[in-house]
Design a protein around this motif. Structure first.
Motif, PDB file in Angstrom:
ATOM      1  N   MET A  68     125.464  74.526  40.608  1.00 16.90           N
ATOM      2  CA  MET A  68     126.583  75.354  40.161  1.00 16.90           C
ATOM      3  C   MET A  68     126.641  76.685  40.905  1.00 16.90           C
ATOM      4  O   MET A  68     127.724  77.261  41.070  1.00 16.90           O
ATOM      5  N   GLY A  69     125.511  77.164  41.356  1.00 21.59           N
ATOM      6  CA  GLY A  69     125.538  78.371  42.170  1.00 21.59           C
ATOM      7  C   GLY A  69     126.379  78.175  43.416  1.00 21.59           C
ATOM      8  O   GLY A  69     127.185  79.036  43.800  1.00 21.59           O
ATOM      9  N   ARG A  70     126.232  77.003  44.052  1.00 21.88           N
ATOM     10  CA  ARG A  70     127.017  76.696  45.243  1.00 21.88           C
ATOM     11  C   ARG A  70     128.465  76.401  44.896  1.00 21.88           C
ATOM     12  O   ARG A  70     129.377  76.765  45.643  1.00 21.88           O
ATOM     13  N   VAL A  71     128.686  75.725  43.764  1.00 24.87           N
ATOM     14  CA  VAL A  71     130.059  75.424  43.353  1.00 24.87           C
ATOM     15  C   VAL A  71     130.831  76.724  43.122  1.00 24.87           C
ATOM     16  O   VAL A  71     131.971  76.877  43.581  1.00 24.87           O
ATOM     17  N   VAL A  72     130.225  77.661  42.416  1.00 25.31           N
ATOM     18  CA  VAL A  72     130.881  78.951  42.160  1.00 25.31           C
ATOM     19  C   VAL A  72     131.165  79.669  43.467  1.00 25.31           C
ATOM     20  O   VAL A  72     132.266  80.214  43.680  1.00 25.31           O
ATOM     21  N   GLU A  73     130.189  79.659  44.358  1.00 22.80           N
ATOM     22  CA  GLU A  73     130.353  80.332  45.651  1.00 22.80           C
ATOM     23  C   GLU A  73     131.482  79.723  46.461  1.00 22.80           C
ATOM     24  O   GLU A  73     132.351  80.429  46.988  1.00 22.80           O
ATOM     25  N   GLU A  74     131.498  78.395  46.564  1.00 21.86           N
ATOM     26  CA  GLU A  74     132.509  77.724  47.384  1.00 21.86           C
ATOM     27  C   GLU A  74     133.881  77.734  46.718  1.00 21.86           C
ATOM     28  O   GLU A  74     134.903  77.780  47.395  1.00 21.86           O
ATOM     29  N   ALA A  75     133.916  77.708  45.381  1.00 27.72           N
ATOM     30  CA  ALA A  75     135.198  77.807  44.688  1.00 27.72           C
ATOM     31  C   ALA A  75     135.861  79.139  45.007  1.00 27.72           C
ATOM     32  O   ALA A  75     137.090  79.228  45.134  1.00 27.72           O
ATOM     33  N   GLY A  76     135.058  80.183  45.146  1.00 27.88           N
ATOM     34  CA  GLY A  76     135.593  81.483  45.511  1.00 27.88           C
ATOM     35  C   GLY A  76     136.184  81.500  46.901  1.00 27.88           C
ATOM     36  O   GLY A  76     136.995  82.379  47.223  1.00 27.88           O
ATOM     37  N   ARG A  77     135.802  80.524  47.711  1.00 25.55           N
ATOM     38  CA  ARG A  77     136.340  80.410  49.066  1.00 25.55           C
ATOM     39  C   ARG A  77     137.489  79.408  49.153  1.00 25.55           C
ATOM     40  O   ARG A  77     137.984  79.120  50.233  1.00 25.55           O
ATOM     41  N   GLY A  78     137.861  78.849  47.986  1.00 25.92           N
ATOM     42  CA  GLY A  78     139.010  77.954  47.957  1.00 25.92           C
ATOM     43  C   GLY A  78     138.696  76.483  47.788  1.00 25.92           C
ATOM     44  O   GLY A  78     139.612  75.652  47.803  1.00 25.92           O
ATOM     45  N   LEU A  79     137.424  76.108  47.614  1.00 24.20           N
ATOM     46  CA  LEU A  79     137.079  74.697  47.423  1.00 24.20           C
ATOM     47  C   LEU A  79     137.737  74.172  46.155  1.00 24.20           C
ATOM     48  O   LEU A  79     137.593  74.762  45.083  1.00 24.20           O
ATOM     49  N   PRO A  80     138.474  73.058  46.210  1.00 23.93           N
ATOM     50  CA  PRO A  80     139.047  72.477  44.990  1.00 23.93           C
ATOM     51  C   PRO A  80     137.947  71.962  44.060  1.00 23.93           C
ATOM     52  O   PRO A  80     137.058  71.227  44.496  1.00 23.93           O
ATOM     53  N   VAL A  81     138.020  72.358  42.802  1.00 23.43           N
ATOM     54  CA  VAL A  81     137.046  71.933  41.799  1.00 23.43           C
ATOM     55  C   VAL A  81     137.811  71.474  40.568  1.00 23.43           C
ATOM     56  O   VAL A  81     138.692  72.186  40.076  1.00 23.43           O
ATOM     57  N   LEU A  82     137.466  70.288  40.071  1.00 24.09           N
ATOM     58  CA  LEU A  82     138.058  69.754  38.845  1.00 24.09           C
ATOM     59  C   LEU A  82     136.956  69.543  37.822  1.00 24.09           C
ATOM     60  O   LEU A  82     135.991  68.813  38.072  1.00 24.09           O
ATOM     61  N   GLY A  83     137.083  70.183  36.667  1.00 21.30           N
ATOM     62  CA  GLY A  83     136.152  69.976  35.570  1.00 21.30           C
ATOM     63  C   GLY A  83     136.840  69.196  34.465  1.00 21.30           C
ATOM     64  O   GLY A  83     137.873  69.634  33.944  1.00 21.30           O
ATOM     65  N   ILE A  84     136.281  68.039  34.113  1.00 24.79           N
ATOM     66  CA  ILE A  84     136.873  67.169  33.107  1.00 24.79           C
ATOM     67  C   ILE A  84     136.020  67.204  31.841  1.00 24.79           C
ATOM     68  O   ILE A  84     134.824  66.918  31.892  1.00 24.79           O
ATOM     69  N   CYS A  85     136.632  67.575  30.716  1.00 19.98           N
ATOM     70  CA  CYS A  85     135.960  67.587  29.420  1.00 19.98           C
ATOM     71  C   CYS A  85     134.720  68.487  29.467  1.00 19.98           C
ATOM     72  O   CYS A  85     134.844  69.703  29.503  1.00 19.98           O
ATOM     73  N   ASN A  86     133.527  67.927  29.500  1.00 16.51           N
ATOM     74  CA  ASN A  86     132.325  68.749  29.614  1.00 16.51           C
ATOM     75  C   ASN A  86     132.357  69.593  30.886  1.00 16.51           C
ATOM     76  O   ASN A  86     131.866  70.724  30.908  1.00 16.51           O
ATOM     77  N   GLY A  87     132.980  69.055  31.931  1.00 16.35           N
ATOM     78  CA  GLY A  87     133.143  69.829  33.160  1.00 16.35           C
ATOM     79  C   GLY A  87     134.016  71.053  32.953  1.00 16.35           C
ATOM     80  O   GLY A  87     133.790  72.109  33.557  1.00 16.35           O
ATOM     81  N   PHE A  88     135.048  70.933  32.113  1.00 16.54           N
ATOM     82  CA  PHE A  88     135.902  72.067  31.745  1.00 16.54           C
ATOM     83  C   PHE A  88     135.059  73.116  31.019  1.00 16.54           C
ATOM     84  O   PHE A  88     135.149  74.320  31.286  1.00 16.54           O
ATOM     85  N   GLN A  89     134.214  72.668  30.105  1.00 13.95           N
ATOM     86  CA  GLN A  89     133.344  73.582  29.380  1.00 13.95           C
ATOM     87  C   GLN A  89     132.403  74.313  30.337  1.00 13.95           C
ATOM     88  O   GLN A  89     132.171  75.526  30.204  1.00 13.95           O
ATOM     89  N   ILE A  90     131.889  73.598  31.327  1.00 14.30           N
ATOM     90  CA  ILE A  90     130.993  74.211  32.311  1.00 14.30           C
ATOM     91  C   ILE A  90     131.733  75.259  33.135  1.00 14.30           C
ATOM     92  O   ILE A  90     131.195  76.331  33.442  1.00 14.30           O
ATOM     93  N   LEU A  91     132.973  74.968  33.513  1.00 12.68           N
ATOM     94  CA  LEU A  91     133.759  75.930  34.286  1.00 12.68           C
ATOM     95  C   LEU A  91     133.997  77.214  33.494  1.00 12.68           C
ATOM     96  O   LEU A  91     133.953  78.313  34.057  1.00 12.68           O
ATOM     97  N   CYS A  92     134.239  77.082  32.196  1.00 14.17           N
ATOM     98  CA  CYS A  92     134.428  78.274  31.368  1.00 14.17           C
ATOM     99  C   CYS A  92     133.116  79.044  31.224  1.00 14.17           C
ATOM    100  O   CYS A  92     133.103  80.282  31.313  1.00 14.17           O
ATOM    101  N   GLU A  93     132.021  78.330  31.010  1.00 13.84           N
ATOM    102  CA  GLU A  93     130.721  78.991  30.887  1.00 13.84           C
ATOM    103  C   GLU A  93     130.314  79.675  32.185  1.00 13.84           C
ATOM    104  O   GLU A  93     129.613  80.686  32.176  1.00 13.84           O
TER     105      GLU A  93
END
Length: 221
Positions: A68-93
Motif C-alpha cells: 500500500m505504500g507503493r500504491v499510495v505513492e503511484e496513485a499520487g502520480r496518476g496510477l489508476p486504482v480501483l478498490g472494490i468493497c473491502n478495497g474501498f474501505q482500504i482506500l478510505c483508511e
C-alpha cells in the motif's frame, strides 16, 4: 495492459477480480500484500474480502501493508486504482479517498443483485459507460454504509466525484445513496458493489460490471 490484483490475508475476491481483468482484455498480475513491488503494472485493483480478518476496523491494518505504500505513492502520480468493497474501505483508511465505510444501518450483512447508476463516466474505470447508465451488479457487505461530514459530501457532489449511486433501494444506509466515489483527479475509485461478479452470463446477474474493466483499454491507451 497489465493490471495488478493485490491479495491480502483474508481476500476473497482476488481470483474473481483477476478473471474480470482478463475478461476486460488485460493481463492480470498477482501482487502480494507483503511486497513493496508493483511489478510495473499499469493499474491496480484492491479486491473485496476481509483483509486481516477486518480486525480493529475494516481496512485499517491493510493500509500499513508494504504494497500500500507503493500504491499510495503511484496513485499520487496518476496510477489508476480501483478498490472494490473491502478495497474501498482500504482506500478510505489510506486517505486516498475521503470519508469512511461503517456498519450497515440495519446491522445485517446484505447480499443481493443491486441496481446502481453511473454518475461519473469520466474516470479510467467508468469511461465505457454512458453518463447516467443504470446497471445491475452484485452487492455483499456488512459494513458498506458510506459516511462523511457535510462539507465533504457537498464537495463530492459539487465536483462530480460521486461515481455510482444506489437505485431503487439503499441497501446499507449510505449517505446520499453513494455506492462509489473517486478522488479529485479521478484515477482512484472506490466502489462498494462488486462489478467483478457481473462480467459473464454464466455466473452473476449478466455482464453489466464488465465496463469497469474494459474502460481501462481507452484510458491507458
Amino acid at each position: 495492459m497489465r493490471i495488478g490484483v493485490v491479495t491480502f490475508p483474508g481476500s476473497l475476491d482476488d481470483v474473481d477480480a483477476a478473471r474480470a481483468v482478463v475478461r476486460g482484455g488485460h493481463d492480470a498480475v498477482a501482487l502480494w500484500h507483503g511486497d513493496a513491488d508493483l511489478r510495473g503494472v499499469d493499474a491496480v485493483v484492491l479486491p473485496g474480502g476481509f483483509s486481516y480478518g477486518d480486525y480493529l476496523r475494516c481496512g485499517a491494518i491493510s493500509r500499513f501493508a508494504p504494497v500500500m505504500g507503493r500504491v499510495v505513492e503511484e496513485a499520487g502520480r496518476g496510477l489508476p486504482v480501483l478498490g472494490i468493497c473491502n478495497g474501498f474501505q482500504i482506500l478510505c483508511e489510506s486517505h486516498l479517498l475521503p470519508g469512511a465505510l461503517i456498519r450497515n444501518d440495519h446491522r445485517k450483512f446484505v447480499c443481493r443483485d443491486q441496481r446502481v447508476r453511473i454518475e461519473n463516466n469520466r474516470t479510467p474505470w467508468t469511461s465505457a459507460y454512458d453518463q447516467g447508465a443504470e446497471i445491475t451488479v452484485v452487492l455483499k457487505n456488512g459494513e458498506g454504509a458510506y459516511v462523511a461530514d457535510q462539507p465533504t459530501l457537498d464537495r463530492l457532489e459539487g465536483e462530480g466525484r460521486v461515481v455510482a449511486r444506489y437505485l431503487e433501494v439503499n441497501p446499507n444506509g449510505s449517505l446520499h445513496d453513494i455506492a462509489g466515489i473517486c478522488n479529485d483527479r479521478g484515477n482512484v475509485v472506490g466502489l462498494m458493489p462488486h462489478p467483478e461478479h457481473a462480467v459473464e452470463d454464466l455466473c452473476g446477474p449478466g455482464t453489466d460490471g464488465l465496463g469497469f474493466f474494459t474502460s481501462l483499454v481507452a484510458a491507458l491507451a
